[in-house]
Design an enzyme around this catalytic site. Structure first.
Site, PDB file in Angstrom:
ATOM      1  CG  ASP A 172       2.327 -15.152  11.732  1.00 15.42           C
ATOM      2  OD1 ASP A 172       1.437 -15.824  11.158  1.00 15.42           O
ATOM      3  OD2 ASP A 172       3.276 -14.619  11.122  1.00 15.42           O
ATOM      4  NE  ARG A 230      -9.233  -0.008  14.346  1.00 20.70           N
ATOM      5  CZ  ARG A 230      -9.061   0.877  13.354  1.00 20.70           C
ATOM      6  NH1 ARG A 230      -9.063   2.163  13.594  1.00 20.70           N
ATOM      7  NH2 ARG A 230      -8.917   0.454  12.107  1.00 20.70           N
ATOM      8  CG  LEU A 257      -8.040   1.758   3.656  1.00 24.87           C
ATOM      9  CD1 LEU A 257      -9.401   1.422   4.231  1.00 24.87           C
ATOM     10  CD2 LEU A 257      -7.007   1.864   4.777  1.00 24.87           C
ATOM     11  N   GLY A 269       5.963  -3.564  13.534  1.00 26.82           N
ATOM     12  CA  GLY A 269       5.052  -2.528  13.067  1.00 26.82           C
ATOM     13  C   GLY A 269       5.032  -1.398  14.082  1.00 26.82           C
ATOM     14  N   GLY A 270       3.966  -0.607  14.051  1.00 25.23           N
ATOM     15  CA  GLY A 270       3.873   0.549  14.938  1.00 25.23           C
ATOM     16  C   GLY A 270       3.987   0.186  16.406  1.00 25.23           C
ATOM     17  CG  PHE A 280     -11.144   9.813  10.825  1.00 28.70           C
ATOM     18  CD1 PHE A 280     -10.299  10.501   9.974  1.00 28.70           C
ATOM     19  CD2 PHE A 280     -11.184   8.417  10.746  1.00 28.70           C
ATOM     20  CE1 PHE A 280      -9.498   9.827   9.072  1.00 28.70           C
ATOM     21  CE2 PHE A 280     -10.385   7.731   9.837  1.00 28.70           C
ATOM     22  CZ  PHE A 280      -9.546   8.436   9.007  1.00 28.70           C
ATOM     23  CG  HIS A 299      -9.841  -1.762   7.830  1.00 28.92           C
ATOM     24  ND1 HIS A 299      -8.756  -1.595   6.996  1.00 28.92           N
ATOM     25  CD2 HIS A 299      -9.786  -0.723   8.707  1.00 28.92           C
ATOM     26  CE1 HIS A 299      -8.089  -0.501   7.359  1.00 28.92           C
ATOM     27  NE2 HIS A 299      -8.685   0.028   8.396  1.00 28.92           N
ATOM     28  CD  GLU A 329     -14.034   6.578   9.240  1.00 23.57           C
ATOM     29  OE1 GLU A 329     -14.294   5.357   9.155  1.00 23.57           O
ATOM     30  OE2 GLU A 329     -13.901   7.174  10.313  1.00 23.57           O
ATOM     31  CD  GLN A 341     -13.486  -0.820  11.871  1.00 24.98           C
ATOM     32  OE1 GLN A 341     -12.340  -0.437  11.656  1.00 24.98           O
ATOM     33  NE2 GLN A 341     -14.259  -0.255  12.774  1.00 24.98           N
ATOM     34  CG  HIS A 368     -12.489   0.898   5.994  1.00 21.72           C
ATOM     35  ND1 HIS A 368     -13.049   1.756   5.079  1.00 21.72           N
ATOM     36  CD2 HIS A 368     -11.686   1.650   6.782  1.00 21.72           C
ATOM     37  CE1 HIS A 368     -12.584   2.984   5.305  1.00 21.72           C
ATOM     38  NE2 HIS A 368     -11.753   2.944   6.333  1.00 21.72           N
ATOM     39  CG  LEU A 387      -2.407   4.714  12.839  1.00 21.48           C
ATOM     40  CD1 LEU A 387      -2.029   5.895  11.939  1.00 21.48           C
ATOM     41  CD2 LEU A 387      -1.464   3.550  12.569  1.00 21.48           C
ATOM     42  CD  GLU A 440      -5.484  -5.441  13.152  1.00 19.80           C
ATOM     43  OE1 GLU A 440      -4.756  -4.600  12.591  1.00 19.80           O
ATOM     44  OE2 GLU A 440      -6.373  -6.077  12.567  1.00 19.80           O
ATOM     45  N   GLY A 490       7.506  -8.769  15.886  1.00 16.49           N
ATOM     46  CA  GLY A 490       6.743  -7.850  15.043  1.00 16.49           C
ATOM     47  C   GLY A 490       7.323  -6.454  15.130  1.00 16.49           C
ATOM     48  NE  ARG A 502     -13.036   3.231   9.929  1.00 18.62           N
ATOM     49  CZ  ARG A 502     -11.716   3.139  10.045  1.00 18.62           C
ATOM     50  NH1 ARG A 502     -11.166   2.029  10.484  1.00 18.62           N
ATOM     51  NH2 ARG A 502     -10.954   4.152   9.710  1.00 18.62           N
TER      52      ARG A 502
END
Lengths: 588, 231
Positions: free
Chosen positions: A222, A399, A253, A17-18, A120, A354, A256, A241, A243, A405, A388, A15, A287
């Protein structure tokens, strides 16, 4: 010996991602041989779609402290989050944001040149007193800016990416040690064993088990499927969650940050209904609470539109300047997907799946931990999970916005550091088991041989519909019990799928069939865990058990694929250095 | 709705062909990607990339009725039938609507797409004025979908030598960053008859960019800086 070709690395990250790229940066900069696999080119990972910000108590707008952030996160989690992990994350937050800035992230700026922060949901000053500006933002494109910055920094560090490779199954030996994965190169159809001394899952979420979701097509759980098939339990999977603001009908999306910048929710009577549900933080309550309030308004007939099935998000009062400067993508999305220009008209929104609070259980180093004997947190050697797909647990039952992030950065970094500390280049690879890769080969052989059977798209579609109907915002025993039966039927159907496309070249039908197996595991974990938890906490709202029940349910759920067995482990209510925040009533 | 789609599977097809589809859409199908997903239920061999379905990941760029765009944010109502879909022009086709993007990313990687600043960073953030930050607007938002570079004749003729609009836009994103300290090397790296100066301001890139960015302007700024530097 295995029939498959083998490639060897010190470490493997699944993976990009971030979380995966924050971890790979630590490894690549330390000079390890690391391979990062991704189903898509790294900048296409779903982190790219995050909008609002990264939570960190920089204090650029007004006084702030990590302790307040920690309290907000624990309260947001409805006390299901582990307080040691939450303290670790909130203390680390400013450092990981500064690092990103040093990497070149184009944060919005204040007049004094510091990073701009916006309010937020659920973030407060002085333990709930009033809303605070803690979300470090790049307009409403924070995830895009962060993912690209991390990719860019990885280019600089010469990280080795395997782009459009899908990991299929974990390889574990008789002692339970993880030795790598089997993986499919999508362009050629070739299957390989990628051997590693450390394997890290950073596979993201699985929102595609629901019909109405903000998640990308690739978010098919996965890592969860691979972990479950390899005997690793999944934690707290009942907590999903919703959203509050997905575009009605489209699911896309709406951050927020719209409410952070001053947007408000209205019902059909033009009433700002959140004032009734959360008198203090109103539209910026957490949320789960905002989503439930919206659902309640719609249920009681105060929804908008011809079918009274959505509420309105009004932001025209912010003025074109703020909207164009701080929320430009939201304007674009509203025009494209809802036919409204938010400078003039409100956006129709509904609560939309979400984020998955649960996942593969880990400690703060990203090491996967499972119960063994009396110890609920024994490390699975060689296996890590971050982002995640992992459950540390910092999000507990709900959350807070901007903490996802942050989670990617903090735990991607800490897991990367932990792998570096193992000095893997000095260690040798353990021998692969005789049957390494057999499970994946059997799955592929079944698909290749099947000439007729269930359609993958239909089974996946029915799965999403069933989860939506039986595991939604409000749940009850009857809905959930029926849901369990439906998901088991779907599991049986998923074992009889057939695909028409037998080509080896970029066979996306085969990829989708393999993803379906992972969706099924994720859905089973979710519905079994939700059915068993007879209380309401955070995102799990049971109309038949409306109260939180700390005496019986202040504990983490663990679901095992084998027999759909459930187990539980205690929540860690003891922070690292500060006094505990004992559970109390949760109001905003 | 009628579609005419470029098909090519190197295992089965000696050469590319077009396949016609006529499919009943659902009233909720809004974007071209919705139609493609529906088509794939009928014919699972149709191959295309897709992910975020909201125009931010850059996966589903393709040539739609002769113009490059993202399927997920192309409204079906705007399309003339039969909708003709081809892979992005100028790149090798792997299969159907999937192209090999190696050359595109190679050019992106060639511009040092990362901040260069070897000064020891402060303990907190580096300061940047709102005005300096604003000069990155219209640059950092690139999603690397390749709509622009594959609409550019200069890139078609010299994909190995011309950086292309996406790469150059990103080059200027770092040149324009007040925190970057690599200006001279960055300009040296582009001062070349091909890498930068193959841009003839045809502006196809501006027309097709799904994010509304303007690579031609960024390229013009780089050219000006190189010329000024020489004076």
């Amino acid at each position: 010996m295995s029939r498959l070709p083998v490639r060897r690395f010190d470490a493997l990250i699944i993976g990009a991602g971030g979380a995966g790229m924050r971890a790979s940066l630590q490894l690549a900069e330390a000079g390890l041989s690391v391979a990062v696999l991704s189903k898509v080119f790294p900048t296409r990972s779903h982190t790219v779609a995050a909008q609002g910000g990264i939570g960190a108590s920089l204090g650029n707008m007004s006084e702030d402290s990590w302790l307040w952030h920690m309290y907000d996160t624990i309260k947001g989690s409805d006390w299901l989050g582990d307080q040691d992990a939450i303290e670790y994350m909130c203390r680390m937050a400013p450092q990981v944001v500064y690092e990103l800035e040093h990497y070149g992230m184009p944060f919005d700026r204040n007049a004094d040149g510091t990073i701009y922060q916006r309010p937020f949901g659920g973030h407060s000053a002085n333990f709930g007193e009033k809303a605070i500006q803690r979300a470090c933002a790049v307009a409403d494109r924070t995830g895009h800016a962060m993912l690209h910055t991390l990719y860019q920094r990885n280019v600089r560090a010469r990280t080795q990416f395997f782009v459009e490779w899908m990991a299929l199954d974990l390889i574990r030996d008789a002692d339970g040690e993880v030795l790598g994965v089997t993986a499919l190169e999508m362009e050629t159809g070739e299957v390989m064993i990628l051997e590693a001394k450390a394997t890290m899952f950073a596979t993201g979420g699985a929102g595609r088990i629901f019909a109405a979701s903000t998640n990308a097509f690739i978010n098919t759980g996965d890592g969860l499927g691979m972990a479950a098939r390899a005997g690793v339990p999944l934690q707290d999977m009942e907590f999903w969650q919703f959203h509050p603001t997905g575009v009605a009908g489209a699911g896309v999306l709406i951050t927020e940050a719209v409410r952070g910048e001053g947007g408000i929710l209205l019902n059909s009577q033009g009433e700002r209904f959140m004032e009734r549900y959360a008198p203090n933080l109103k539209d910026l309550a957490s949320r789960d609470i905002v989503s439930r309030s919206m659902d309640q308004e719609i249920k009681e007939g105060r929804g908008c539109g011809p079918h009274k099935d959505y509420v309105l998000l009004k932001l025209d009062h912010l003025g074109p300047e703020v909207i164009n400067k701080r929320l430009p993508s939201i304007r674009e999305i509203a025009i494209k997907f809802a036919n409204v220009d938010p400078i003039r008209e409100p956006i129709p929104v509904v609560p939309t799946i979400h984020y998955m609070m649960g996942g593969i259980p880990t400690n703060v180093h990203g090491q996967v931990v499972v119960p063994q004997g009396a110890d609920p947190t024994v490390v699975v050697p060689g296996l890590y999970a971050v982002g995640e797909c992992a459950c540390v647990s910092v999000h507990g039952a709900n959350r807070l916005g901007t903490n996802s992030l942050l989670d990617l950065l903090v735990f991607g970094r800490s897991a990367g550091n932990h792998v570096v500390s193992l000095n893997l280049s000095a260690q040798s690879h353990r021998p692969l088991p005789q049957d390494a890769g057999e499970l994946s080969l059997a799955r592929l052989a079944r698909l290749d041989a099947a000439t007729s059977g269930e359609s993958v798209a239909e089974v996946a579609g029915d799965l999403r519909k069933s989860m939506q109907a039986h595991c939604g915002v409000f749940r009850n025993q009857q809905l959930l019990s029926e849901g369990v039966d439906k998901i088991l039927e779907l599991e049986a159907r998923a074992q009889r799928t057939a695909i028409g496309d037998k080509s080896r070249t970029f066979n996306t039908a085969r990829v989708e069939a393999l993803e379906l197996d992972n969706l099924i595991e994720t859905a089973k974990a979710t519905i079994y865990s939700a059915e068993a938890r007879r209380e309401s906490r955070g995102a799990q709202a049971r109309s038949d058990y409306p109260a939180r029940d700390d005496a019986n349910w202040l504990k983490h759920t663990l679901w095992y694929r084998d027999g759909n067995r459930l187990d539980y482990k205690p929540v860690n209510l003891k922070p690292l250095t500060v006094d505990a925040f004992p559970p109390k009533a949760r109001t905003y | 709705m009628k579609f005419r789609i470029y098909r090519y599977d190197p295992e089965k097809d000696a050469k590319p062909r077009f396949q016609e589809y006529d499919i009943a859409l659902d009233p909720h199908d809004r974007m071209l990607l919705d139609a493609l997903v529906r088509l794939k239920v009928v014919d699972d061999s149709l191959a295309f990339r897709r992910s975020c379905r909201e125009g931010v990941c850059g996966s589903d760029a393709m040539n739609i009725n002769g113009t490059n765009g993202l399927a997920c944010i192309t409204n079906l109502k705007t399309l003339k039938e039969p909708v003709e879909l081809r892979p992005l022009p100028g790149l090798p086709v792997v299969r159907d609507l999937i192209v090999d993007m190696s050359q595109f990313f190679k050019q992106y990687h060639s511009i040092k797409p990362y901040l260069v600043n070897d000064e020891p960073p402060p303990e907190r953030e580096r300061l940047q004025s709102p005005e300096d930050r604003e000069s990155l607007d219209g640059l950092y938002e690139c999603i690397l979908c390749a709509c622009c570079s594959t609409a550019c004749p200069s890139f078609w003729w010299n994909p190995d030598k011309f950086v292309g609009p996406a790469g150059l836009l990103n080059a200027y994103r770092f040149i324009a960053d007040s925190r970057d300290r690599d200006l001279n090397d960055r300009l040296d790296n582009l001062e070349d008859p091909y890498r930068l100066f193959r841009c003839h301001s045809i502006m196809n890139c501006v027309d097709v960019c799904p994010k509304g960015l303007n690579p031609t302007r960024a390229i013009g700024n780089i050219k000006t800086m190189i010329v000024k530097r020489a004076v």
